[in-house]
Every structure is written in structure tokens, then in C-alpha cells.
Design a protein around this motif. Structure first.
Motif, PDB file in Angstrom:
ATOM      1  N   ALA B 115      11.481  41.038  12.585  1.00 22.14           N
ATOM      2  CA  ALA B 115      10.333  40.363  12.851  1.00 22.14           C
ATOM      3  C   ALA B 115      10.028  39.592  14.219  1.00 22.14           C
ATOM      4  O   ALA B 115       8.964  39.412  14.745  1.00 22.14           O
ATOM      5  N   GLN B 116      11.160  38.853  14.424  1.00 26.45           N
ATOM      6  CA  GLN B 116      11.275  37.892  15.479  1.00 26.45           C
ATOM      7  C   GLN B 116      11.186  38.975  16.870  1.00 26.45           C
ATOM      8  O   GLN B 116      10.665  38.611  17.796  1.00 26.45           O
ATOM      9  N   LEU B 117      11.798  39.998  16.779  1.00 26.06           N
ATOM     10  CA  LEU B 117      11.752  40.800  17.913  1.00 26.06           C
ATOM     11  C   LEU B 117      10.548  41.431  18.400  1.00 26.06           C
ATOM     12  O   LEU B 117       9.950  41.820  19.556  1.00 26.06           O
ATOM     13  N   ALA B 118       9.748  41.762  17.207  1.00 24.38           N
ATOM     14  CA  ALA B 118       8.414  42.376  17.443  1.00 24.38           C
ATOM     15  C   ALA B 118       7.413  41.626  17.550  1.00 24.38           C
ATOM     16  O   ALA B 118       6.034  41.985  17.884  1.00 24.38           O
ATOM     17  N   ARG B 119       7.220  40.372  17.868  1.00 26.00           N
ATOM     18  CA  ARG B 119       6.423  39.471  17.763  1.00 26.00           C
ATOM     19  C   ARG B 119       5.786  39.675  19.256  1.00 26.00           C
ATOM     20  O   ARG B 119       6.313  40.356  20.298  1.00 26.00           O
ATOM     21  N   PRO B 120       4.403  39.568  19.328  1.00 21.31           N
ATOM     22  CA  PRO B 120       3.709  39.894  20.611  1.00 21.31           C
ATOM     23  C   PRO B 120       3.987  38.898  21.600  1.00 21.31           C
ATOM     24  O   PRO B 120       4.227  37.654  21.249  1.00 21.31           O
ATOM     25  N   VAL B 121       4.264  39.554  22.909  1.00 19.98           N
ATOM     26  CA  VAL B 121       4.578  38.540  23.921  1.00 19.98           C
ATOM     27  C   VAL B 121       3.263  37.809  24.401  1.00 19.98           C
ATOM     28  O   VAL B 121       2.525  38.471  24.663  1.00 19.98           O
ATOM     29  N   ARG B 122       3.530  36.615  24.277  1.00 24.57           N
ATOM     30  CA  ARG B 122       2.107  35.906  24.767  1.00 24.57           C
ATOM     31  C   ARG B 122       2.272  35.583  26.434  1.00 24.57           C
ATOM     32  O   ARG B 122       3.167  35.259  26.896  1.00 24.57           O
ATOM     33  N   SER B 123       1.144  36.005  26.921  1.00 27.39           N
ATOM     34  CA  SER B 123       1.016  35.725  28.488  1.00 27.39           C
ATOM     35  C   SER B 123       0.409  34.621  28.605  1.00 27.39           C
ATOM     36  O   SER B 123      -0.799  34.445  28.171  1.00 27.39           O
TER      37      SER B 123
END
Lengths: 141, 129
Positions: B115-123
Motif C-alpha cells: 500500500a505504501q509503495l502503490a501510493r500515488p506520487v503527488r506532484s
């Protein structure tokens, strides 16, 4: 204070406390020991987590080719796997039907006769195109 | 717990809760299957993954206790942001628990890490003129 009272206070109560503490400490491990151990002697039923509505739809006897279980009555949106499960093919239905997903079973009315699978998952070879697109990892322990 | 069940009611609840949390955190669909594979466990995992609603946005964890294998399958959209090497590392997090016979604790560890890995990357710069 009579001798009987003293015996109860200084022996009986500590003894009861000791027994209660022992039971509380041992209870979780005793309960856990019923779980089957991983390995060749594994005998537990297969279980799905996160695929509730596929199983519910199968139980409702809907069309096996394109089942959309989004509108299933009584479904709890707060439950795991709330992501519009749509079982796309017969193979998926076979897996879901046979594996008796945990959530699906929980949603069934009491006394419902559910066929239980005792053989390995019958999954055919995956589509080559989907294999190219997917990622992941394999780990042994 | 009835005979033959791999998990107690409490353990099932814990796994369900972990899946809910993982889906909320990551925005991906999580599926866990615990059971024997038909032949090759990787192929079985791929077939199971292909059978879910949105394979591209889904992560499937297949545990075969008989073969002692854990298969993690990530969909194409998940793979865009989650590297396979990181997935393998997340898979290793279950090893200690699984070796001790605690499937639940191992699964919880894997689900949380994925779940932590798949978090969407916030720009933070997308709104910059």
C-alpha cells in the motif's frame, strides 16, 4: 478473621489469579495451534479476501459470462474490496465459486448450502498479453 | 474456528481491515488468495489476477501454503509507479512471520508495504504557471 477466611484470602484468591493469568496467556496460542501449518500437509480451504461480490453473484445464479455485482442487495460498502468487482469469464467464476470467498460466505443467509472446494485452484494458463503487462514478484519461504 | 479453516474470525477481520486501509491509502484494488495452486504458482496467480474486475489497477497476493510460495501480481497501471524490485522487497517482509507459521501477520506486513509503495506520487509543481 477465621482460619477459613484467611485461607481463602491468602491462598484461594492468589491461586485464582494465577490460574486466570495462565489461561489468558495460553489461550491465544492454544487457539492458534488449530490453524493448519504451511507445508505439504496443508489441508485448509482456499480463501479469497477482497472479492466479495463475485461470490455473491454466483450464489444468486446470475449470468456467468458478464456478471456485474455492483447492485447486489445488502452489500456493505465499507467491506474490503469495494471496487466494483466484475467477473469477466467462466474461469474466474470457477475460481470464485470454488474458493468460497470469505466475505461472500459471510453475506450468505444462515443455513445456505455452499459447495466447498477441496482440490487445487483450477486456473488455466494466463493470457500472454496480460502477462507482459503485469509485474510483481515471487518469494519462497 | 471450524476445523480446516486457515484463519480465525478475528484474523479474517484483520486482513479485511488491512485491505480496506491499503485501498484507501493507495487507490488500488487489493486481492488476497490463500490456497493451493494448479501447477505453477506464478501462472495461477496471473490467472487469478486476470480474473478480477480491473486487473490494470489491481494488486493480487497469492499465497500457496503447500508450496510455500508467495506471488504478488501488479497490474499494468500499478506497475507504472511500483518497481518490481520494491515489490520483491515487500514480499520479503512476510518471510519471518510465514516461517513462524503466522500467515496473518505476514499478509498484513505485505499488504501494508505494498500500500505504501502503490501510493500515488503527488506532484507539487503541476499548478505552476
Amino acid at each position: 478473621m477465621s482460619a477459613l477466611e484467611a485461607l481463602f484470602i491468602f491462598v484461594g484468591i492468589p491461586l485464582l489469579l494465577a490460574v486466570a493469568i495462565t489461561v489468558m496467556v495460553l489461550a491465544p496460542s492454544l487457539a492458534k495451534s488449530k490453524s493448519p501449518r504451511a507445508g505439504r500437509d496443508w489441508h485448509a480451504e482456499p480463501e479469497w479476501f477482497g472479492a466479495p461480490r463475485a461470490v455473491r453473484a454466483i450464489q444468486a445464479g446470475r449470468n456467468s459470462r458478464q456478471i456485474d455485482t455492483e447492485s447486489g442487495d445488502g452489500y456493505d460498502p465499507a467491506s474490503a474490496g469495494h471496487h466494483g468487482n466484475t467477473v469477466k469469464d467462466e474461469q474466474a467464476l470457477t475460481v470464485a465459486r470454488d474458493d468460497q470467498g470469505t466475505r461472500g460466505n459471510r453475506d450468505l443467509p444462515a443455513g445456505t448450502n455452499v459447495p466447498v472446494r477441496t482440490e487445487p485452484v483450477t486456473a488455466g494458463p494466463p493470457d500472454d498479453s496480460s502477462r507482459d503487462q503485469t509485474g510483481g514478484a515471487s518469494v519462497r519461504w | 474456528m471450524s476445523g480446516g479453516d486457515a484463519f480465525s474470525h478475528f484474523e479474517r477481520h484483520e486482513i479485511d481491515k488491512a485491505i480496506r486501509d491499503a485501498e484507501r491509502v493507495s487507490g488500488r484494488n487489493f486481492y488476497v488468495h490463500v490456497g493451493q495452486s494448479a501447477g505453477d504458482s506464478r501462472r495461477t496467480a496471473l490467472a487469478l489476477h486476470g480474473s478480477v474486475a480491473e486487473p490494470a489497477n489491481s494488486i493480487l497476493i497469492h499465497v500457496d501454503p503447500t508450496e510455500r510460495t508467495l506471488e504478488i501480481v501488479t497490474g499494468s497501471r500499478v506497475r507504472e509507479t511500483v518497481d518490481d524490485r520494491h515489490v520483491a522487497l515487500a514480499g520479503l517482509s512476510m518471510q519471518t512471520a510465514f516461517e513462524a507459521g503466522d500467515l496473518t501477520r505476514g499478509l498484513l506486513a505485505v499488504i501494508q508495504q505494498l500500500a505504501q509503495l502503490a501510493r500515488p506520487v503527488r506532484s507539487l509543481h503541476t499548478e505552476t504557471p
